[in-house]
Design a protein around this motif. Sequence first.
Motif, PDB file in Angstrom:
ATOM      1  N   SER A  53      42.977  57.856  80.004  1.00  0.00           N
ATOM      2  CA  SER A  53      42.190  56.631  80.161  1.00  0.00           C
ATOM      3  C   SER A  53      43.048  55.387  80.003  1.00  0.00           C
ATOM      4  N   SER A  54      44.009  55.433  79.095  1.00  0.00           N
ATOM      5  CA  SER A  54      44.902  54.291  78.890  1.00  0.00           C
ATOM      6  C   SER A  54      46.122  54.352  79.794  1.00  0.00           C
ATOM      7  N   LEU A  55      46.645  55.555  80.011  1.00  0.00           N
ATOM      8  CA  LEU A  55      47.901  55.707  80.753  1.00  0.00           C
ATOM      9  C   LEU A  55      47.770  55.337  82.222  1.00  0.00           C
ATOM     10  N   MET A  56      46.599  55.538  82.787  1.00  0.00           N
ATOM     11  CA  MET A  56      46.367  55.272  84.216  1.00  0.00           C
ATOM     12  C   MET A  56      45.176  54.330  84.331  1.00  0.00           C
ATOM     13  N   GLU A  57      45.416  53.127  84.811  1.00  0.00           N
ATOM     14  CA  GLU A  57      44.336  52.154  84.885  1.00  0.00           C
ATOM     15  C   GLU A  57      44.486  51.260  86.102  1.00  0.00           C
ATOM     16  N   ALA A  58      43.353  50.857  86.647  1.00  0.00           N
ATOM     17  CA  ALA A  58      43.300  49.906  87.764  1.00  0.00           C
ATOM     18  C   ALA A  58      41.932  49.246  87.734  1.00  0.00           C
ATOM     19  N   PRO A  59      41.874  47.933  87.798  1.00  0.00           N
ATOM     20  CA  PRO A  59      40.579  47.255  87.703  1.00  0.00           C
ATOM     21  C   PRO A  59      39.776  47.377  88.994  1.00  0.00           C
ATOM     22  N   ARG A  60      38.470  47.528  88.855  1.00  0.00           N
ATOM     23  CA  ARG A  60      37.621  47.481  90.040  1.00  0.00           C
ATOM     24  C   ARG A  60      37.449  46.027  90.473  1.00  0.00           C
ATOM     25  N   LYS A  61      36.869  45.838  91.618  1.00  0.00           N
ATOM     26  CA  LYS A  61      36.694  44.491  92.167  1.00  0.00           C
ATOM     27  C   LYS A  61      35.901  43.623  91.198  1.00  0.00           C
ATOM     28  N   GLY A  62      36.399  42.413  90.967  1.00  0.00           N
ATOM     29  CA  GLY A  62      35.731  41.480  90.075  1.00  0.00           C
ATOM     30  C   GLY A  62      36.184  41.562  88.635  1.00  0.00           C
ATOM     31  N   VAL A  63      37.109  42.482  88.350  1.00  0.00           N
ATOM     32  CA  VAL A  63      37.652  42.655  86.999  1.00  0.00           C
ATOM     33  C   VAL A  63      39.161  42.500  87.072  1.00  0.00           C
ATOM     34  N   SER A  64      39.764  41.850  86.109  1.00  0.00           N
ATOM     35  CA  SER A  64      41.211  41.654  86.104  1.00  0.00           C
ATOM     36  C   SER A  64      41.893  42.635  85.160  1.00  0.00           C
ATOM     37  N   GLU A  65      43.218  42.738  85.284  1.00  0.00           N
ATOM     38  CA  GLU A  65      43.983  43.571  84.357  1.00  0.00           C
ATOM     39  C   GLU A  65      43.844  43.041  82.935  1.00  0.00           C
ATOM     40  N   GLN A  66      43.804  41.731  82.778  1.00  0.00           N
ATOM     41  CA  GLN A  66      43.642  41.140  81.452  1.00  0.00           C
ATOM     42  C   GLN A  66      42.280  41.498  80.868  1.00  0.00           C
ATOM     43  N   ASP A  67      41.245  41.509  81.720  1.00  0.00           N
ATOM     44  CA  ASP A  67      39.916  41.918  81.273  1.00  0.00           C
ATOM     45  C   ASP A  67      39.945  43.354  80.750  1.00  0.00           C
ATOM     46  N   LEU A  68      40.565  44.237  81.522  1.00  0.00           N
ATOM     47  CA  LEU A  68      40.602  45.648  81.132  1.00  0.00           C
ATOM     48  C   LEU A  68      41.345  45.844  79.817  1.00  0.00           C
ATOM     49  N   HIS A  69      42.463  45.159  79.662  1.00  0.00           N
ATOM     50  CA  HIS A  69      43.222  45.275  78.411  1.00  0.00           C
ATOM     51  C   HIS A  69      42.368  44.817  77.228  1.00  0.00           C
TER      52      HIS A  69
END
Length: 407
Positions: free
Chosen positions: A130-146
């Motif tokens: 879950s942490s090792l592989m990540e990509a944001p869906r549309k409307g979400v940023s990498e900063q949001d996910l972190h």
Amino acid sequence: MMPGGAITLRAELMKVYRQAVDRLSGRRQVAEFLFDHPFNSPFHVLAVGKAALSMAEGAHEVGGDCLRSGLVIHPLQQSAEQAPDSFTTLPAEHPLPGPGSFRAGKAVLDFMDSLPLDEPLLVLLSGGGSSLMEAPRKGVSEQDLHAVHEWLLGSGLDIVDVNRVRQCLSAVKGGALARRLNGCPAQVLCLSDVPPGQLPALASGPFLPPLGGSLPPLPDWISVLVGDYRSDATAAIRHHLLADAATLRNQVAAMCEDWDLPVRVMDEWLEGDAADVGRRLAETVLEAPPGIHVWSGETTVTLPQASGQGGRCQQLALAAAERLEGQSNVYFLACGSDGLDGPSGDAGAVVDGETVARGSSGELTAEDALDWADAGRFLGAAGDLVHIGPTETNINDLIIGLKLPSR
């Protein structure tokens, strides 16, 4: 025959732990599966998780010339020197996604898009993905996910609720990679670190439909990000469970059969606050006849604003040690099967009735260490920490309670 002497008993518990996780290594489990279910035509491998490198080695060992390509996403702390030359290996961050995690997410999406539609994909999945592989869906940023991952890590939520939230915000979770196959045949081999019956929570379920049920209570800013998320239809991809919590418990029990003590395999998934669970397990062993109790599961620690050193196994072990104080015939081991418990690099601890007395020579009381999520510092002063480095598997935390006959 049952070993004797406090030092020998602690060493024997450690030996059981190390041999059990070695027997359930990703390399061994994947190789054994593929010996029984070989590929006779070209295939490709995607390995993601804490055991990804080991699982990929098992596939390469058996796959031979039929294995045409491989992509391995593994923790930064693990060396990829032993990885087959034909594999692309990408290190990524854990337990919080970082730049490597987002590079890995993009690489996985590109890899999926490049697969020949007539050549099968073998997915090797283990916890930590879950942490090792990540990509944001549309409307979400990498900063949001972190930021969401960071909040979830200290929230005290169990792994199913945590991954239920993650699936709503990611382009690689909750069946997203299954939908990327476009008809390419695939199967998934799993080393599971999630509760029984909750396989869609493993690495947040990249090849399974999203987890059902309601989301847990969330801060408003996360609820806004989730919005009115709805998952697209997900194709059924066959999953094979190689090992899980029950496998680990049974492996340990088999290794303790010659100790001349009853072995009680506790058929429950441990969850909830680590300290509360530790106290309960200690009381169970204290009240029971002499014997060996074996548990597994994944507890949680709600982090205070300024937390200290340690992880859930260390928190559980120290809370158990408080209940064992003054007892000369009871020992507890609490360790992560992946060899890592929290950010310190320790696997957990082995405690006994003198742990609190030994640790009190340091800077903390046991009570303060538990309140400040600083169990590792106290257990370090007691000399009870276990450090073995990353293992080749990841199938929950192991807890062994040993009670000897009174002398």
